[in-house]
Design a protein around this motif. Structure first.
Motif, mmCIF file in Angstrom:
data_model
loop_
_atom_site.group_PDB
_atom_site.id
_atom_site.type_symbol
_atom_site.label_atom_id
_atom_site.label_comp_id
_atom_site.label_asym_id
_atom_site.label_seq_id
_atom_site.Cartn_x
_atom_site.Cartn_y
_atom_site.Cartn_z
ATOM 1 N N TYR A 228 -10.658 -12.782 -3.757
ATOM 2 C CA TYR A 228 -9.967 -12.946 -5.039
ATOM 3 C C TYR A 228 -9.393 -11.620 -5.514
ATOM 4 N N ALA B 259 -6.226 -10.855 -3.689
ATOM 5 C CA ALA B 259 -5.094 -11.716 -4.052
ATOM 6 C C ALA B 259 -4.559 -11.422 -5.444
ATOM 7 N N ASN B 260 -5.449 -11.107 -6.399
ATOM 8 C CA ASN B 260 -4.954 -10.969 -7.769
ATOM 9 C C ASN B 260 -4.235 -9.645 -8.012
ATOM 10 N N PRO C 33 -1.593 -8.149 -6.217
ATOM 11 C CA PRO C 33 -0.132 -8.316 -6.233
ATOM 12 C C PRO C 33 0.355 -9.314 -7.267
ATOM 13 N N LEU C 34 -0.446 -10.351 -7.570
ATOM 14 C CA LEU C 34 -0.018 -11.345 -8.549
ATOM 15 C C LEU C 34 0.102 -10.730 -9.940
ATOM 16 N N ILE C 35 -0.919 -9.985 -10.336
ATOM 17 C CA ILE C 35 -0.874 -9.356 -11.658
ATOM 18 C C ILE C 35 0.162 -8.238 -11.670
ATOM 19 N N HIS D 120 2.972 -8.135 -9.944
ATOM 20 C CA HIS D 120 4.288 -8.770 -10.047
ATOM 21 C C HIS D 120 4.519 -9.295 -11.455
ATOM 22 N N LEU D 121 3.493 -9.860 -12.060
ATOM 23 C CA LEU D 121 3.625 -10.370 -13.427
ATOM 24 C C LEU D 121 3.982 -9.243 -14.391
ATOM 25 N N THR E 4 -10.727 -10.002 -13.361
ATOM 26 C CA THR E 4 -9.360 -10.300 -13.786
ATOM 27 C C THR E 4 -8.865 -9.284 -14.815
ATOM 28 N N PHE F 9 8.685 -13.977 -6.993
ATOM 29 C CA PHE F 9 7.514 -13.462 -6.287
ATOM 30 C C PHE F 9 7.761 -13.370 -4.782
ATOM 31 N N MET G 139 4.290 -4.453 -8.440
ATOM 32 C CA MET G 139 4.191 -5.087 -7.123
ATOM 33 C C MET G 139 3.729 -4.087 -6.073
#
Length: 448
Positions: A56, A59-60, A62-64, A66-67, A123, A212, A357
């Motif tokens: 987790y 994965a989080n 790059p997601l955060i 990018h956000l 998170t 994304f 990113m």
């Protein structure tokens, strides 16, 4: 080489925030001890939970990241992630060490508590950390500024490592695990608040943020990024190997008591790294640039580990770890600085600032170093015949851990040197990128 526009006070305030990020990250290493040994959680459940959260965490990032690249708010793109996530993150960190359940009476409740609270901490912590690192190339534009703030950041980080790795068991004995968690949360919060008011963002030149998948393709097609992140992964593999194997090396290869000696050897490496940051920044980085500095640091780290193949005493191992710490300082100093150059070139390629990113994907890839370390450790222990259930280990175990502490990290360091030889942003090309950005800022009137 211009010094840039930020003051020494701004650089220090930004750097001190790294103390607030480092303490909980390192103290989290003791969650297994707390949940398994103190709260009696099933070890298999705990191990599975840690594995899932490692995935987790990867994965989080790059997601955060990018956000945050796509965020538009009255506070900016990065700052709101820090401003609104630091407090719930530290509350969750403190709560991790305050569970009301135990594994004997309420094993499922204990596991669920760990999963939920850890998920919140991870998170919010990623949001703060990603926002913080993404601000480095944005706030500090020149090479001189970035190296100036980098040595401050990592000097502070060294202090955080000592707090987060050395003090938790001692504090837990004095004030309990809950008291330790609250104390560290307060210290971390104070450091983050100290720097929060100094953070600022520059105007965003991008008109349309990338989606994304489009951002992923653009990131992984960037050769400079791929070489940097590969070298960084090998750096964490080397340090992870030493941290993982030091206790075993001390006990089985040197025949010494592992506890206190292991602490001294690891602390010596970290303290030396902190002390050596300024010389690397003042004497080496201006002359060799990011790529040359990193290549020299990796090469010296390989040389520094050679004595561990032969030493038979704690004093000999101490010399080697001190030398490694001196080399590690160069790798630490340049890690974020060289990535900032990659992000600068990406702006010329994509027309956007995508710090979130890039730092997020860097975190995603470098997380793989832990898996690599674990696999090598497993292979070496199997080959040497190590079995923790035996009262006396086979003779091959001493040589096995000596091998683990030398051959894998030395090979990794030398491979990093080879990879960095193909890093394209150096010399005339790097100077051209910096000049092109300066021209772009002058033409557009945007302060980038």
């Amino acid at each position: 080489m211009t010094e840039g526009t930020t003051s020494s006070a701004v650089r220090w305030r930004y750097a001190v925030m790294n103390f607030g990020l480092t303490i909980p990250a390192q103290a989290g290493s003791f969650l297994l001890l707390y949940y398994v040994d103190d709260r009696k959680l099933n070890p298999a459940w705990a191990a599975t939970t840690l594995t899932l959260f490692a995935l987790y965490n990867a994965a989080n990032n790059p997601l955060i990241g990018h956000l945050s690249d796509r965020t538009r708010s009255r506070w900016g793109r990065r700052v709101p992630y820090i401003r609104f996530a630091w407090l719930p993150g530290l509350v969750a960190f403190a709560l991790l060490f305050m569970t009301p359940f135990n594994g004997v009476d309420s094993p499922v409740a204990l596991l669920l508590y760990l999963v939920v609270v850890w998920g919140l901490w991870e998170t919010f912590g990623t949001a703060v950390g990603t926002g913080y690192l993404a601000l480095l190339p944005e706030m500090f534009r020149t090479y001189a500024e970035r190296t100036a703030v980098a040595w401050r950041m990592n000097l502070v980080q060294t202090l955080g490592l000592l707090f987060g790795l050395a003090l938790p068991p001692l504090l837990a004995g004095w004030v309990g695990w809950a008291g330790m968690g609250v104390l560290f949360a307060v210290l971390s919060g104070a450091a983050l608040l100290f720097g929060l008011g100094a953070l600022f963002e520059r105007p965003d030149p991008a008109a349309r943020p990338l989606g994304f998948l489009e951002a992923l393709r653009a990131t992984f097609s960037h050769r400079a990024f791929l070489t940097v992140v590969a070298a960084q992964t090998l750096r964490f593999f080397a340090t992870g190997t030493l941290a993982t194997g030091m206790g075993f090396f001390v006990r089985y290869s040197l025949g010494a008591e592992a506890g206190a000696v292991t602490t001294v050897l690891l602390a010596a490496a970290f303290v030396t790294a902190g002390a050596a940051l300024w010389p690397w920044r003042a004497l080496v980085a201006p002359r060799l640039g990011p790529r040359g500095t990193l290549m020299l640091a990796f090469g010296l780290s390989a040389v520094s580990l050679l004595p561990l193949a032969l030493v038979q005493t704690v004093a000999g191992a101490l010399v080697s770890t001190i030398l490694f710490g001196a080399a590690l300082a160069g790798m630490i100093l340049m890690g974020d600085v060289i990535l900032a150059d990659v992000i600068d070139e990406d702006e010329l390629r994509s027309g956007q600032r995508r710090e979130g990113m890039y730092f997020g994907m860097s975190g995603f890839v470098t997380t793989l170093s832990g898996a690599l370390t674990s696999q090598v450790f497993g292979a070496v222990t199997r080959a040497s015949g190590y079995d923790p259930r035996l009262a006396a280990q086979p003779e091959g175990v001493a040589d096995g851990f000596r091998f683990f502490m030398t051959v894998p990290p030395i090979a990794g360091a030398l491979l990093a040197v080879l990879i960095l030889a193909f890093y394209p942003l150096h010399g005339q090309r790097l100077r051209a990128v910096r000049q092109a950005l300066a021209d772009k800022r002058a033409q557009t009137g945007v302060d980038w």
